[in-house]
Design a protein around this motif. Structure first.
Motif, PDB file in Angstrom:
ATOM      1  N   TYR A 146       0.813  -1.214   0.000  1.00 36.66           N
ATOM      2  CA  TYR A 146       0.000   0.000   0.000  1.00 36.66           C
ATOM      3  C   TYR A 146       0.848   1.266   0.000  1.00 36.66           C
ATOM      4  O   TYR A 146       0.364   2.347  -0.335  1.00 36.66           O
ATOM      5  CB  TYR A 146      -0.922   0.020   1.224  1.00 36.66           C
ATOM      6  CG  TYR A 146      -2.230  -0.733   1.034  1.00 36.66           C
ATOM      7  CD1 TYR A 146      -2.246  -1.972   0.415  1.00 36.66           C
ATOM      8  CD2 TYR A 146      -3.429  -0.199   1.462  1.00 36.66           C
ATOM      9  CE1 TYR A 146      -3.428  -2.664   0.232  1.00 36.66           C
ATOM     10  CE2 TYR A 146      -4.633  -0.882   1.286  1.00 36.66           C
ATOM     11  CZ  TYR A 146      -4.609  -2.109   0.676  1.00 36.66           C
ATOM     12  OH  TYR A 146      -5.790  -2.788   0.492  1.00 36.66           O
ATOM     13  N   ASP A 147       2.108   1.150   0.380  1.00 35.96           N
ATOM     14  CA  ASP A 147       2.957   2.337   0.513  1.00 35.96           C
ATOM     15  C   ASP A 147       3.560   2.787  -0.798  1.00 35.96           C
ATOM     16  O   ASP A 147       3.856   3.966  -0.979  1.00 35.96           O
ATOM     17  CB  ASP A 147       4.075   2.079   1.535  1.00 35.96           C
ATOM     18  CG  ASP A 147       3.524   1.860   2.940  1.00 35.96           C
ATOM     19  OD1 ASP A 147       2.472   2.453   3.255  1.00 35.96           O
ATOM     20  OD2 ASP A 147       4.127   1.095   3.707  1.00 35.96           O
ATOM     21  N   LYS A 148       3.773   1.864  -1.727  1.00 35.94           N
ATOM     22  CA  LYS A 148       4.365   2.263  -3.004  1.00 35.94           C
ATOM     23  C   LYS A 148       3.996   1.276  -4.100  1.00 35.94           C
ATOM     24  O   LYS A 148       3.799   0.083  -3.848  1.00 35.94           O
ATOM     25  CB  LYS A 148       5.887   2.371  -2.895  1.00 35.94           C
ATOM     26  CG  LYS A 148       6.597   1.082  -2.525  1.00 35.94           C
ATOM     27  CD  LYS A 148       8.100   1.283  -2.509  1.00 35.94           C
ATOM     28  CE  LYS A 148       8.836  -0.017  -2.162  1.00 35.94           C
ATOM     29  NZ  LYS A 148      10.297   0.151  -2.201  1.00 35.94           N
ATOM     30  N   GLN A 168      -0.975   5.104  -7.910  1.00 33.80           N
ATOM     31  CA  GLN A 168      -1.155   4.793  -6.493  1.00 33.80           C
ATOM     32  C   GLN A 168      -0.968   6.025  -5.609  1.00 33.80           C
ATOM     33  O   GLN A 168      -1.371   6.029  -4.455  1.00 33.80           O
ATOM     34  CB  GLN A 168      -0.179   3.682  -6.083  1.00 33.80           C
ATOM     35  CG  GLN A 168      -0.531   3.011  -4.767  1.00 33.80           C
ATOM     36  CD  GLN A 168       0.154   1.678  -4.583  1.00 33.80           C
ATOM     37  OE1 GLN A 168       0.350   0.940  -5.552  1.00 33.80           O
ATOM     38  NE2 GLN A 168       0.528   1.339  -3.370  1.00 33.80           N
ATOM     39  N   HIS A 169      -0.363   7.076  -6.170  1.00 33.29           N
ATOM     40  CA  HIS A 169      -0.133   8.313  -5.407  1.00 33.29           C
ATOM     41  C   HIS A 169      -0.623   9.508  -6.230  1.00 33.29           C
ATOM     42  O   HIS A 169       0.135  10.404  -6.553  1.00 33.29           O
ATOM     43  CB  HIS A 169       1.358   8.455  -5.072  1.00 33.29           C
ATOM     44  CG  HIS A 169       1.923   7.260  -4.377  1.00 33.29           C
ATOM     45  ND1 HIS A 169       1.671   6.986  -3.052  1.00 33.29           N
ATOM     46  CD2 HIS A 169       2.704   6.242  -4.833  1.00 33.29           C
ATOM     47  CE1 HIS A 169       2.284   5.868  -2.707  1.00 33.29           C
ATOM     48  NE2 HIS A 169       2.895   5.390  -3.771  1.00 33.29           N
ATOM     49  N   TRP A 170      -1.904   9.490  -6.549  1.00 29.19           N
ATOM     50  CA  TRP A 170      -2.477  10.509  -7.434  1.00 29.19           C
ATOM     51  C   TRP A 170      -2.662  11.825  -6.679  1.00 29.19           C
ATOM     52  O   TRP A 170      -3.273  11.852  -5.607  1.00 29.19           O
ATOM     53  CB  TRP A 170      -3.826  10.033  -7.963  1.00 29.19           C
ATOM     54  CG  TRP A 170      -4.272  10.810  -9.156  1.00 29.19           C
ATOM     55  CD1 TRP A 170      -5.066  11.915  -9.165  1.00 29.19           C
ATOM     56  CD2 TRP A 170      -3.918  10.550 -10.510  1.00 29.19           C
ATOM     57  NE1 TRP A 170      -5.232  12.361 -10.448  1.00 29.19           N
ATOM     58  CE2 TRP A 170      -4.536  11.553 -11.303  1.00 29.19           C
ATOM     59  CE3 TRP A 170      -3.132   9.578 -11.143  1.00 29.19           C
ATOM     60  CZ2 TRP A 170      -4.399  11.588 -12.688  1.00 29.19           C
ATOM     61  CZ3 TRP A 170      -2.998   9.621 -12.517  1.00 29.19           C
ATOM     62  CH2 TRP A 170      -3.629  10.620 -13.278  1.00 29.19           C
ATOM     63  N   PRO A 171      -2.143  12.943  -7.241  1.00 27.48           N
ATOM     64  CA  PRO A 171      -2.328  14.245  -6.581  1.00 27.48           C
ATOM     65  C   PRO A 171      -3.805  14.621  -6.525  1.00 27.48           C
ATOM     66  O   PRO A 171      -4.552  14.409  -7.484  1.00 27.48           O
ATOM     67  CB  PRO A 171      -1.562  15.215  -7.490  1.00 27.48           C
ATOM     68  CG  PRO A 171      -0.647  14.352  -8.301  1.00 27.48           C
ATOM     69  CD  PRO A 171      -1.337  13.040  -8.463  1.00 27.48           C
ATOM     70  N   GLU A 172      -4.221  15.182  -5.410  1.00 28.91           N
ATOM     71  CA  GLU A 172      -5.641  15.460  -5.200  1.00 28.91           C
ATOM     72  C   GLU A 172      -6.202  16.462  -6.195  1.00 28.91           C
ATOM     73  O   GLU A 172      -7.340  16.355  -6.640  1.00 28.91           O
ATOM     74  CB  GLU A 172      -5.850  15.976  -3.767  1.00 28.91           C
ATOM     75  CG  GLU A 172      -7.312  16.123  -3.385  1.00 28.91           C
ATOM     76  CD  GLU A 172      -7.499  16.524  -1.934  1.00 28.91           C
ATOM     77  OE1 GLU A 172      -8.614  16.923  -1.576  1.00 28.91           O
ATOM     78  OE2 GLU A 172      -6.530  16.431  -1.161  1.00 28.91           O
ATOM     79  N   LYS A 173      -5.413  17.460  -6.567  1.00 35.73           N
ATOM     80  CA  LYS A 173      -5.916  18.527  -7.441  1.00 35.73           C
ATOM     81  C   LYS A 173      -5.105  18.629  -8.726  1.00 35.73           C
ATOM     82  O   LYS A 173      -4.755  19.721  -9.172  1.00 35.73           O
ATOM     83  CB  LYS A 173      -5.900  19.859  -6.693  1.00 35.73           C
ATOM     84  CG  LYS A 173      -6.826  19.888  -5.477  1.00 35.73           C
ATOM     85  CD  LYS A 173      -6.812  21.237  -4.784  1.00 35.73           C
ATOM     86  CE  LYS A 173      -7.754  21.248  -3.585  1.00 35.73           C
ATOM     87  NZ  LYS A 173      -7.741  22.558  -2.875  1.00 35.73           N
TER      88      LYS A 173
END
Length: 483
Positions: A146-148, A168-173
């Motif tokens: 889940y971390d990477k 997996q680490h999509w920027p919110e905006k």
């Protein structure tokens, strides 16, 4: 340090963990249990991933729980709808009251003398140490990190002046309106992202090293809609669930037993959905057989529609190097991009990366065999949940949790304190537990336990076979040692 004791400790509050909570409450009402969740939210995959268009590639009548009908209109549901369904299920049955968030398990140790597990956790951002004990340990943490996520070492990546993002680490905006986007990959994430971003982006290119089998289904199930209109909700849900299970098994068996016919069916759908004269052989003809790797599903032909509209395209080539403006390909062509998305797969992690100890000895799980695909040889009072690779995850999660509850009841009725699967490794024919040749699986398969060639050490990729082997078979199996 005070040690709080439970009959059962479950690790993970995703789809599997909520299933575990329900079945423990229903079938073992006298058992005290808790669910330890390392993150601050329910939902697992569905609360972690937030990229555009995230959805299931399984229908919700099989991905949904057998005990709670799916009532939404779309059978192929988006991520937020699935997350809401999981949260509502946990709340409706009071399972959420038994979840302890921000509890990351760091180590576990079984004592045969005391007949319980000692579980050490780190709590909250300060990583406060806490210790629990449990008669039975059940891991429901999935099988990826889940971390990477996984990202290859692309040459020249530091040259690129735009943004590089892993799903997996999509920027919110993230603003991709009017921008050129290249999505590297050809799996489920890539085929979801491309049509979801295509309407707002200037253009989206799916860059793949090699093709994947991709087919389409309607997002709505007209048979399910008819049944829900004419029958009670639970009955309609169960009939639709059975129908879809049988269709999944049929399609998988066709792919494995008659691959040429399966390829013809998939190609026929592509010809109907793509523009006339489209180069199907280059972009949609893999060099492996169907279901040697997972077949990707696109609802309502959304990927093919984006290609037909000219909003998206597929390039099949190899990356030579990243440049300041994009990606230079081995063919000499350069793809310009403002944003590059590396939809290059997951990093697998067996049983959440938790180290198991039995009577002071570290257990190398890659040397153990799986009993019915849910327990480990030589590890007492322990179970783990791994879903199907060729069908909905929850189908097997429900079966596994039912079996754990039956096993606990059997042990209580007979006065047993221990249950451990026993086999002779020298006489076992070893097979990998996950039978796909996908890159993300092959990179890490040596970290996972083995399966045997024969029952009960074989991990079937078949719900009907598991239904009999797990749910209906006698718990008092000769391969289990009780004491």
């Amino acid at each position: 340090m005070n040690k709080e004791h439970f009959d059962v400790i479950t690790v993970g509050a995703g789809l599997s963990g909520i299933s575990a909570g329900y079945h423990l409450q229903k079938l073992c009402p006298g058992k005290k249990y808790t669910i330890l969740e390392s993150r601050s939210d329910i939902g697992g995959t569905w609360s972690l991933f937030r990229y555009p268009g995230i959805r299931s590639d399984s229908d919700m009548f099989t991905l949904g729980y057998s005990f709670r009908p799916w009532k939404e209109a779309k059978a192929i549901a988006d991520g937020p709808s699935i997350l809401n369904y999981v949260r509502e299920t946990a709340s409706e049955f009071g399972i959420d009251r038994n979840i302890r968030f921000e509890h990351r398990v760091t180590s576990t140790s079984w004592s045969s003398k005391e007949n319980f597990w000692t579980i050490t956790v780190e709590v909250g951002p300060k990583k406060e140490k806490r210790i629990y004990t449990a008669d039975f340990l059940y891991i429901c943490s999935g099988y990826y990190n889940y971390d990477k996520g996984f990202t290859p070492n692309f040459p020249g990546v530091k040259n690129f002046k735009g943004q590089i993002i892993h799903p997996q680490h999509w920027p919110e905006k993230l603003n991709y309106s009017g921008k050129k986007v290249v999505v590297i990959g050809s799996g489920a994430t890539a085929v979801t992202l491309v049509p979801s971003m295509a309407d707002e982006a200037s253009h989206v290119t799916m860059l793949q090293r090699s093709p994947t089998y991709i087919t389409s289904l309607p997002s709505k199930d007209i048979v399910a809609d008819f049944l829900r209109f004419t029958l009670p909700a639970k009955l309609a849900h169960h009939i639709t669930r059975i129908k879809n299970i049988l269709i999944q098994i049929w399609f998988y068996q066709v792919c494995k037993r008659s691959p040429n016919f399966a390829k013809w069916l998939i190609r026929l759908r592509l010809k109907v959905s793509l523009p006339k004269g489209y180069d199907i052989d280059t972009h949609f003809k893999p060099n492996y057989q169907p279901w040697d790797q997972r077949v990707c599903l696109v609802p309502d032909s959304d990927l093919f529609k984006s290609i037909s509209k000219g909003k998206a395209s597929i390039v099949t080539d190899h990356i030579e190097t990243f440049t300041s403006k994009g990606i230079k390909l081995r063919s000499g062509k350069e793809l310009e991009a403002d944003i590059i998305v590396t939809a290059t797969g997951l990093e697998l992690l067996a049983i959440g990366g938790i180290q198991l100890k039995v009577d002071g000895e570290n257990i190398d799980i890659s040397k153990q065999f799986t009993f019915k695909g849910l327990m480990l040889s030589g590890v007492p009072n322990f179970a783990f949940c791994v879903g199907y690779t060729n069908a909905s995850w929850t189908l097997r999660a429900d079966l596994t949790s039912t079996y754990v509850a039956r096993l606990l009841n059997h042990m209580q009725a007979k006065g047993y304190k221990q249950c451990v699967p026993v086999c002779d490794p020298a006489k076992m024919e070893k097979e990998p537990i996950l039978d796909l040749n996908s890159g993300y699986i092959q990179r890490a398969i040596d970290q996972f336990p083995q399966r045997g060639a024969n029952r009960p050490w074989r991990f079937h990729q078949n719900y009907l076979m598991d239904l009999f082997d797990i749910n209906f078979a006698n718990v008092n199996d000769s391969n289990l040692s009780f004491g």
